[in-house]
Design a protein around this motif. Structure first.
Motif, mmCIF file in Angstrom:
data_model
loop_
_atom_site.group_PDB
_atom_site.id
_atom_site.type_symbol
_atom_site.label_atom_id
_atom_site.label_comp_id
_atom_site.label_asym_id
_atom_site.label_seq_id
_atom_site.Cartn_x
_atom_site.Cartn_y
_atom_site.Cartn_z
ATOM 1 N N ARG A 309 78.336 65.334 36.279
ATOM 2 C CA ARG A 309 77.094 64.814 37.175
ATOM 3 C C ARG A 309 78.013 64.683 38.856
ATOM 4 N NH1 ARG A 309 76.118 61.583 32.833
ATOM 5 N NH2 ARG A 309 77.401 59.820 33.775
ATOM 6 N N LEU A 310 79.399 64.201 38.934
ATOM 7 C CA LEU A 310 80.041 64.136 40.236
ATOM 8 C C LEU A 310 80.288 65.571 40.796
ATOM 9 C CD1 LEU A 310 82.791 61.518 39.261
ATOM 10 C CD2 LEU A 310 80.696 61.158 40.720
ATOM 11 N N PHE A 311 80.472 66.606 40.196
ATOM 12 C CA PHE A 311 80.708 67.967 40.552
ATOM 13 C C PHE A 311 79.411 68.243 41.145
ATOM 14 C CE2 PHE A 311 80.736 72.577 39.945
ATOM 15 C CZ PHE A 311 82.008 73.006 40.451
ATOM 16 N N GLN A 312 78.247 68.277 40.551
ATOM 17 C CA GLN A 312 77.243 68.624 41.010
ATOM 18 C C GLN A 312 76.670 67.898 42.377
ATOM 19 O OE1 GLN A 312 74.683 68.043 37.444
ATOM 20 N NE2 GLN A 312 73.908 70.147 37.697
ATOM 21 N N ALA A 313 76.955 66.657 42.353
ATOM 22 C CA ALA A 313 76.476 65.892 43.600
ATOM 23 C C ALA A 313 77.600 66.275 44.847
ATOM 24 C CB ALA A 313 76.504 64.215 43.184
ATOM 25 N N PHE A 315 78.838 69.221 45.361
ATOM 26 C CA PHE A 315 78.529 70.469 45.900
ATOM 27 C C PHE A 315 77.198 70.477 46.578
ATOM 28 C CE2 PHE A 315 81.808 72.333 43.596
ATOM 29 C CZ PHE A 315 82.013 73.695 43.750
ATOM 30 N N GLU A 316 76.471 69.720 46.263
ATOM 31 C CA GLU A 316 75.128 69.541 46.911
ATOM 32 C C GLU A 316 75.406 68.898 48.316
ATOM 33 O OE1 GLU A 316 72.411 66.991 44.420
ATOM 34 O OE2 GLU A 316 71.907 68.843 43.171
ATOM 35 N N GLU A 349 86.599 74.471 47.024
ATOM 36 C CA GLU A 349 85.689 73.293 46.649
ATOM 37 C C GLU A 349 86.180 72.638 45.288
ATOM 38 O OE1 GLU A 349 83.871 75.822 49.578
ATOM 39 O OE2 GLU A 349 84.416 76.261 47.591
ATOM 40 N N ILE A 350 86.483 73.600 44.349
ATOM 41 C CA ILE A 350 86.891 72.925 42.959
ATOM 42 C C ILE A 350 88.300 72.434 43.260
ATOM 43 C CG2 ILE A 350 87.928 73.776 40.691
ATOM 44 C CD1 ILE A 350 85.372 75.865 40.886
ATOM 45 N N ASN A 351 89.201 72.921 43.992
ATOM 46 C CA ASN A 351 90.555 72.238 44.353
ATOM 47 C C ASN A 351 90.343 71.059 44.884
ATOM 48 O OD1 ASN A 351 93.368 72.275 44.425
ATOM 49 N ND2 ASN A 351 93.566 72.979 46.476
ATOM 50 N N GLN A 352 89.388 70.896 45.712
ATOM 51 C CA GLN A 352 89.069 69.266 46.464
ATOM 52 C C GLN A 352 88.729 68.462 45.437
ATOM 53 O OE1 GLN A 352 86.626 69.666 49.937
ATOM 54 N NE2 GLN A 352 87.374 71.672 50.531
ATOM 55 N N PHE A 353 87.918 68.940 44.402
ATOM 56 C CA PHE A 353 87.162 68.123 43.327
ATOM 57 C C PHE A 353 88.312 67.578 42.737
ATOM 58 C CE2 PHE A 353 85.247 67.452 39.300
ATOM 59 C CZ PHE A 353 84.231 66.646 39.840
ATOM 60 N N LEU A 354 89.144 68.424 42.118
ATOM 61 C CA LEU A 354 90.365 68.241 41.211
ATOM 62 C C LEU A 354 91.116 67.192 41.782
ATOM 63 C CD1 LEU A 354 91.431 71.734 39.886
ATOM 64 C CD2 LEU A 354 89.815 69.714 38.550
ATOM 65 N N HIS A 355 91.337 67.193 43.355
ATOM 66 C CA HIS A 355 92.115 66.272 44.084
ATOM 67 C C HIS A 355 91.414 64.795 43.969
ATOM 68 C CE1 HIS A 355 95.722 67.913 45.699
ATOM 69 N NE2 HIS A 355 95.223 69.248 45.875
ATOM 70 N N LEU A 361 95.480 68.848 36.628
ATOM 71 C CA LEU A 361 95.354 70.454 36.606
ATOM 72 C C LEU A 361 95.451 70.910 38.092
ATOM 73 C CD1 LEU A 361 92.222 70.891 34.347
ATOM 74 C CD2 LEU A 361 94.393 71.424 33.676
ATOM 75 N N VAL A 362 95.734 70.069 39.027
ATOM 76 C CA VAL A 362 95.719 70.641 40.340
ATOM 77 C C VAL A 362 96.847 71.288 40.531
ATOM 78 C CG1 VAL A 362 95.895 69.376 42.740
ATOM 79 C CG2 VAL A 362 94.216 68.519 41.144
ATOM 80 N N ASP A 363 98.187 70.700 40.173
ATOM 81 C CA ASP A 363 99.395 71.497 40.525
ATOM 82 C C ASP A 363 99.431 73.014 40.203
ATOM 83 O OD1 ASP A 363 100.457 69.213 41.515
ATOM 84 O OD2 ASP A 363 101.401 68.629 39.435
ATOM 85 N N GLY A 364 98.876 73.432 38.914
ATOM 86 C CA GLY A 364 98.728 74.760 38.610
ATOM 87 C C GLY A 364 97.593 75.267 39.161
ATOM 88 N N PHE A 365 96.432 74.760 39.376
ATOM 89 C CA PHE A 365 95.365 75.299 40.213
ATOM 90 C C PHE A 365 95.503 75.784 41.729
ATOM 91 C CE2 PHE A 365 90.965 75.465 42.065
ATOM 92 C CZ PHE A 365 90.333 76.298 41.068
#
Length: 594
Positions: A309-313, A315-316, A349-355, A361-365
């Protein structure tokens, strides 16, 4: 299972007669309105209740008086002589047609009596008046009736297919695959390819559950028992194309061993539609780690509802097109290529979300090497998706499929030469992020090694281009060089005669390859037989994949115990039930029961 009720002649006092289904189940049918009820309603209280409420309750009739009434079939035959369908014929026809549409649209059986019929009655009352409403009311559309109709149509369709198989001039090809439905029940699905009236037909054969274990021997027993049940020898099969776990349906599985023991002549082929697993198996360590990192990132986002849910919000809020990620799955081969492309396009954008979520998973991503590997994998799997999509169609034979695979593998040497020169044109996403010569050598070495291993694996696993030179006349008998054919080859004379015909040349230029050889069956039977024995075997299990998609509509959480073998046959078969024959048989059974 509930006990089946039996008909009693005393029930005729309520103006009911008995109809007997194919399986012997007896159902009461009202003589006055032709409504058919379930076996559970075969009791005096239910019959009298219908008689009193619907027909005024003027009872007292006995068996002898009812027998002197003209039977529905007598009325039907009289009306047919004048070219008019009887009332009962029309009701049955309407009932069967609705059941057919219900199965085709993969709807639950209860939709008729709970939604469609009430709506139709309301519309008839408003638009056409009460008389039309009374006529529609008589159409039998209960849950049990719809189920019975679909079963009868399924048996008729199956009978048509079995008759075609028996009449086929050549041995048939089988396509076999296994999946697990919503109820955790393993389902085995099969399609058949055979010759009928100068064309190759592909038809649904069966979808049956594996009751206990799912070993190769269990699959073989179910496969063999189907043919034995319908009194067809297993020798009618010329080839079987499989796709599945190595213990069940792979080329060296127990299933294949059982088939070869029972019918040694059967040719076993493996589905050519899924080269993605080969790529995964040949991936070097760093590339495999990058792929697993992508899987873990998606599971982190999709596997936890709050994160999703947070991921969708998120990106919106930033206005990004993709707000939903695909799950990575092993069985649906296209998913892997799609998710890699999506992850690469949404990398920042996914990197920002993981942070933001403080994920480990951030270090590897966000590692630069990971992004380079991700780009290569996304490009490679995109190429594989295009290859698989080109073979994803009906009528695909082993010759055409292997030509496509051969053409794909022949690209590898050109790719390797370009990569040696630091030219990544064939990998556009990778080319996009290679910004300096210092970053190119390491990835170039890994790609070179992987493509070399992949090329060797393709040749060994799929036997690319294994059609013998002397047999290539099948593809084009007019341009083929007859010098490649030995003078002792009995059909060389037929080939020379065929090449001399201008009319046959026109047929070859305007018809599909399979249809062309089917058309030559009467003129050049030896040539046609040899060609079609190579063209009939399935190259993929694409039809089974389509069938599994239909299976999802039937087996849902609310219908997990539903046995959908008959429904899925009616839904996806190209055969149309012989309604007139089914109705005539139904009326004959009703007449015998009087």
């Amino acid at each position: 299972m509930s006990k089946k009720r039996k008909w009693d002649d005393d029930y005729v006092r309520y103006w009911f007669t008995c109809t007997t289904e194919v399986d012997g189940t007896q159902r009461p049918q009202c003589v006055l309105c032709n409504s058919i009820f379930s076996n559970a309603d075969l009791r005096p209280s239910k019959l009298s209740d219908h008689f009193n409420r619907q027909h005024g309750g003027v009872g007292g009739h006995d068996l002898s008086s009812l027998k002197h009434m003209p039977t529905p079939s007598d009325q039907s035959e009289t009306l047919k002589t004048f070219g008019v369908a009887s009332h009962e014929d029309a009701l049955l026809q309407a009932s069967y047609q609705f059941a057919y549409l219900c199965a085709k649209e993969k709807n639950p059986h209860t939709i008729a009596e709970k939604l469609v019929k009430p709506c139709a009655l309301e519309i008839a009352q408003i638009v056409l008046g009460p008389d039309a409403q009374k006529k529609l009311q008589q159409v039998p559309l209960s849950d049990d009736v719809i189920h019975s109709r679909i079963d009868e149509m399924s048996q008729d369709i199956l009978q048509q297919v079995l008759e075609d198989i028996k009449a086929s001039p050549l041995k048939v090809g089988i396509q076999l695959a296994e999946t697990t439905d919503m109820g955790d029940c393993s389902q085995l699905m099969a399609f058949v390819r055979y010759i009928k009236e100068r064309e190759i037909i592909e038809e649904f054969l069966f979808c049956e559950p594996l009751q206990l274990t799912m070993k190769g021997k269990d699959v073989f027993n179910l496969f063999r028992d189907f043919f034995l049940k319908h009194k067809i020898a297993l020798d009618v099969c010329g080839s079987v194309c499989t796709d599945g776990a190595s213990s069940m349906l792979a080329e060296n599985s127990e299933f294949v061993a059982c088939v070869k023991k029972e019918a040694p002549h059967i040719v076993i082929t493996h589905c050519l539609l899924n080269p993605h697993d080969l790529v995964t198996k040949t991936l070097p360590t760093k590339l495999r780690d990058a792929l697993f990192t992508v899987v873990r990132v998606i599971n982190f986002i999709k596997g936890r509802a709050p994160n999703h849910r947070l991921f969708q919000a998120f990106f919106e809020e930033i206005g990004i097109e993709y707000s939903v990620l695909l799950f990575h799955t092993e069985m649906r081969w296209l998913s892997r290529g799609q998710i890699l492309t999506h992850i690469f396009e949404m990398y920042e954008e996914i990197n920002q979300f993981l942070h933001h979520q403080s994920s480990n998973l951030v270090d590897g991503f966000e590692n630069k090497e990971f992004k380079v590997h991700l780009a290569y994998l996304a490009d490679l799997f995109k190429h594989l998706n295009e290859l698989s999509a080109s073979m994803q169609r009906t009528g695909m034979n082993t010759v055409s499929a292997r030509e496509k695979l051969s053409a794909f593998v022949r690209k590898f040497p050109f790719w390797l030469k370009r990569i040696e020169k630091r030219n990544f044109t064939n990998f556009p996403l990778l080319e996009e992020i290679i910004v300096s010569d210092n970053e190119a050598p390491s990835i170039a070495a890994e790609i070179t090694l992987h493509l070399q291993q992949l090329s060797n694996f393709f040749h060994g696993y799929f036997s690319v281009g294994d059609l013998a030179e002397a047999s290539k006349w099948i593809l084009d008998p007019f341009l083929f060089n007859l010098d490649f054919v030995d003078d002792g080859y009995l059909m060389k004379t037929d080939l020379a005669e065929l090449r001399a015909s201008g009319q046959i040349l026109m047929e070859f230029e305007t018809m599909k390859l399979e249809d062309f050889w089917c058309a030559q069956f009467t003129v050049f039977p030896s040539l046609a037989k040899t060609a079609l024995e190579i063209l009939i075997p399935f190259a993929t299990t694409y039809l089974c994949e389509l069938g599994f998609s239909s299976l999802l509509h039937f087996k849902t959480k609310s219908r997990s115990c539903f046995n959908m073998s008959d429904d899925i046959r009616v839904a996806i078969s190209k055969k149309v039930p012989r309604f007139s024959d089914i109705i005539e048989q139904k009326l004959q059974l009703q007449q015998k029961s009087l």
